[in-house]
Scaffold this active site. Structure first.
Site, PDB file in Angstrom:
ATOM      1  N   ASN A 209     -44.774  33.872 -23.080  1.00 16.71           N
ATOM      2  CA  ASN A 209     -43.436  33.373 -22.776  1.00 16.71           C
ATOM      3  C   ASN A 209     -43.429  31.846 -22.919  1.00 16.71           C
ATOM      4  O   ASN A 209     -43.796  31.315 -23.946  1.00 16.71           O
ATOM      5  CB  ASN A 209     -42.983  33.838 -21.393  1.00 16.71           C
ATOM      6  CG  ASN A 209     -41.472  33.834 -21.248  1.00 16.71           C
ATOM      7  OD1 ASN A 209     -40.749  34.116 -22.207  1.00 16.71           O
ATOM      8  ND2 ASN A 209     -40.977  33.506 -20.074  1.00 16.71           N
TER       9      ASN A 209
ATOM     10  N   ASN B 146     -42.959  31.191 -16.596  1.00 20.44           N
ATOM     11  CA  ASN B 146     -41.923  30.358 -17.184  1.00 20.44           C
ATOM     12  C   ASN B 146     -42.309  28.885 -17.193  1.00 20.44           C
ATOM     13  O   ASN B 146     -43.399  28.533 -17.588  1.00 20.44           O
ATOM     14  CB  ASN B 146     -40.575  30.625 -16.511  1.00 20.44           C
ATOM     15  CG  ASN B 146     -39.609  31.273 -17.494  1.00 20.44           C
ATOM     16  OD1 ASN B 146     -39.386  30.764 -18.588  1.00 20.44           O
ATOM     17  ND2 ASN B 146     -39.045  32.406 -17.117  1.00 20.44           N
TER      18      ASN B 146
ATOM     19  N   ARG C 198     -46.458  39.782 -22.806  1.00 22.80           N
ATOM     20  CA  ARG C 198     -46.259  38.974 -24.010  1.00 22.80           C
ATOM     21  C   ARG C 198     -46.195  37.508 -23.615  1.00 22.80           C
ATOM     22  O   ARG C 198     -45.834  37.164 -22.499  1.00 22.80           O
ATOM     23  CB  ARG C 198     -44.950  39.361 -24.707  1.00 22.80           C
ATOM     24  CG  ARG C 198     -43.733  39.190 -23.803  1.00 22.80           C
ATOM     25  CD  ARG C 198     -42.420  39.220 -24.567  1.00 22.80           C
ATOM     26  NE  ARG C 198     -41.284  39.034 -23.663  1.00 22.80           N
ATOM     27  CZ  ARG C 198     -40.850  37.866 -23.210  1.00 22.80           C
ATOM     28  NH1 ARG C 198     -41.475  36.751 -23.572  1.00 22.80           N
ATOM     29  NH2 ARG C 198     -39.820  37.779 -22.389  1.00 22.80           N
TER      30      ARG C 198
ATOM     31  N   GLU D 280     -40.653  44.654 -16.723  1.00 21.74           N
ATOM     32  CA  GLU D 280     -40.717  45.731 -15.736  1.00 21.74           C
ATOM     33  C   GLU D 280     -40.883  45.234 -14.307  1.00 21.74           C
ATOM     34  O   GLU D 280     -40.895  46.027 -13.368  1.00 21.74           O
ATOM     35  CB  GLU D 280     -41.879  46.673 -16.082  1.00 21.74           C
ATOM     36  CG  GLU D 280     -41.763  47.263 -17.479  1.00 21.74           C
ATOM     37  CD  GLU D 280     -43.054  47.914 -17.940  1.00 21.74           C
ATOM     38  OE1 GLU D 280     -44.053  47.850 -17.194  1.00 21.74           O
ATOM     39  OE2 GLU D 280     -43.063  48.485 -19.045  1.00 21.74           O
TER      40      GLU D 280
ATOM     41  N   ASP E  55     -36.450  28.945 -14.026  1.00 25.71           N
ATOM     42  CA  ASP E  55     -36.774  29.176 -15.428  1.00 25.71           C
ATOM     43  C   ASP E  55     -37.524  27.960 -15.984  1.00 25.71           C
ATOM     44  O   ASP E  55     -38.502  27.529 -15.386  1.00 25.71           O
ATOM     45  CB  ASP E  55     -35.496  29.492 -16.209  1.00 25.71           C
ATOM     46  CG  ASP E  55     -35.755  30.322 -17.458  1.00 25.71           C
ATOM     47  OD1 ASP E  55     -36.818  30.164 -18.075  1.00 25.71           O
ATOM     48  OD2 ASP E  55     -34.880  31.121 -17.829  1.00 25.71           O
TER      49      ASP E  55
ATOM     50  N   GLU F 209     -33.973  28.751 -25.678  1.00 29.54           N
ATOM     51  CA  GLU F 209     -35.199  28.457 -24.920  1.00 29.54           C
ATOM     52  C   GLU F 209     -35.999  27.352 -25.623  1.00 29.54           C
ATOM     53  O   GLU F 209     -35.686  26.942 -26.738  1.00 29.54           O
ATOM     54  CB  GLU F 209     -36.084  29.709 -24.813  1.00 29.54           C
ATOM     55  CG  GLU F 209     -35.828  30.577 -23.586  1.00 29.54           C
ATOM     56  CD  GLU F 209     -36.304  29.940 -22.294  1.00 29.54           C
ATOM     57  OE1 GLU F 209     -36.834  28.809 -22.329  1.00 29.54           O
ATOM     58  OE2 GLU F 209     -36.141  30.580 -21.245  1.00 29.54           O
TER      59      GLU F 209
END
Length: 285
Positions: A98, A143, A96, A116, A192, A15
């Site tokens: 990203n 993203n 969190r 989730e 993404d 990433e």
């Protein structure tokens, strides 16, 4: 366009690629492997630096060094070492950090994510020396981010929503208006990471689809590049004249059988798209 693997590294979750022009090297992350890779674009030779925590975003800093985001905090990185904490989300915040990227004013835009599927996360902007400011709500898996060449449009992907959005952007204030869906995916293919080229087209990585698409500012597919592995995660322009596109991939979620059958899974790729990218802004301070 043909994508070729670059170097021997196979990341669990590749990433966050960032080109460092002063070094002539590409910095990229293995999020789950807790490592920062620094790769020579010509030879593929890679230096690997362990990280003290899960890190999902890197950005160069105007004053020298880097910043790194992971968990719910943003830290300085100086001479390759973990430095002081610069900002953090309020205690009790869900999700969190990203993917993230800086705007022309030196603010870091970074969103939160969860595993989730809940749309309880947010997109934040972090001004130099300031606290995270919540800007967009109702996000599940924040993203890729990027801006048009004139800085007046911001592009933003929410993977779980399977959508790439566009906003009108005001660089002076950091205000977002006129949110619209620019591109959508279906099935197991999700948007993404992304990068924007000098002609204003968006290069969007499609996780699960094994491809990278080049989208016009209106959201139409102008070109696509196929990869020999399905989990295409992000991309960044670099090299001489920003004329090379580097693309990260991942192993995350693959079975042992899939991993054994796919030697390119988690590899870093490079391709020559025939168009240059845009310089990436740095974090202020």
């Amino acid at each position: 366009m043909r994508a070729e693997p670059l170097g021997p590294v196979r990341a669990e979750l590749g990433e966050g690629p960032v080109w460092a022009p002063e070094e002539g090297r590409l910095h990229w992350l293995d999020v789950l492997g807790q490592a920062r890779h620094v790769t020579d674009p010509e030879t593929g030779e890679t230096q690997t630096h362990p990280l003290p925590r899960l890190t999902s975003c890197l950005a160069r800093r105007q004053g020298g060094g880097w910043v790194a985001a992971g968990g719910q905090a943003l830290h300085a990185v100086e001479e390759g070492q973990d430095g002081p904490r610069l900002a953090a989300l309020p205690e009790g915040t869900y999700g969190r950090f990203n993917d993230g990227k800086c705007d022309a004013a030196g603010r870091l835009w970074i969103g939160t994510a969860n595993a989730e599927g809940r749309f309880d996360c947010h997109l934040y902007r972090i001004p130099p020396g300031g606290a995270p400011e919540r800007v967009v709500d109702g996000i599940a898996m924040s993203n890729g981010l990027g801006w048009s060449p004139d800085g007046r449009v911001m592009y933003y992907a929410d993977s779980t929503a399977q959508a790439l959005y566009a906003f009108d952007f005001e660089v002076g204030t950091g205000a977002l208006t006129n949110q619209r869906r620019l591109f959508e995916t279906t099935g197991d293919e999700v948007p993404d990471g992304l990068s924007v080229d000098a002609e204003g087209h968006v290069w969007l990585a499609l996780w699960g689809g094994g491809r990278l698409v080049r989208l016009t500012p209106a959201g139409e597919v102008a070109a696509e590049v196929h990869f020999p592995t399905p989990r295409v995660s992000s991309c960044a322009f670099g090299g001489a004249g920003l004329e090379t596109l580097f693309v990260t991939t991942a192993k995350e979620g693959a079975s042992e059988e899939e991993r054994a059958a796919d030697p390119m899974m988690g590899a870093l790729f490079r391709l020559d798209p025939g168009i240059a990218g845009l310089p990436v802004a740095m974090f202020g301070g």
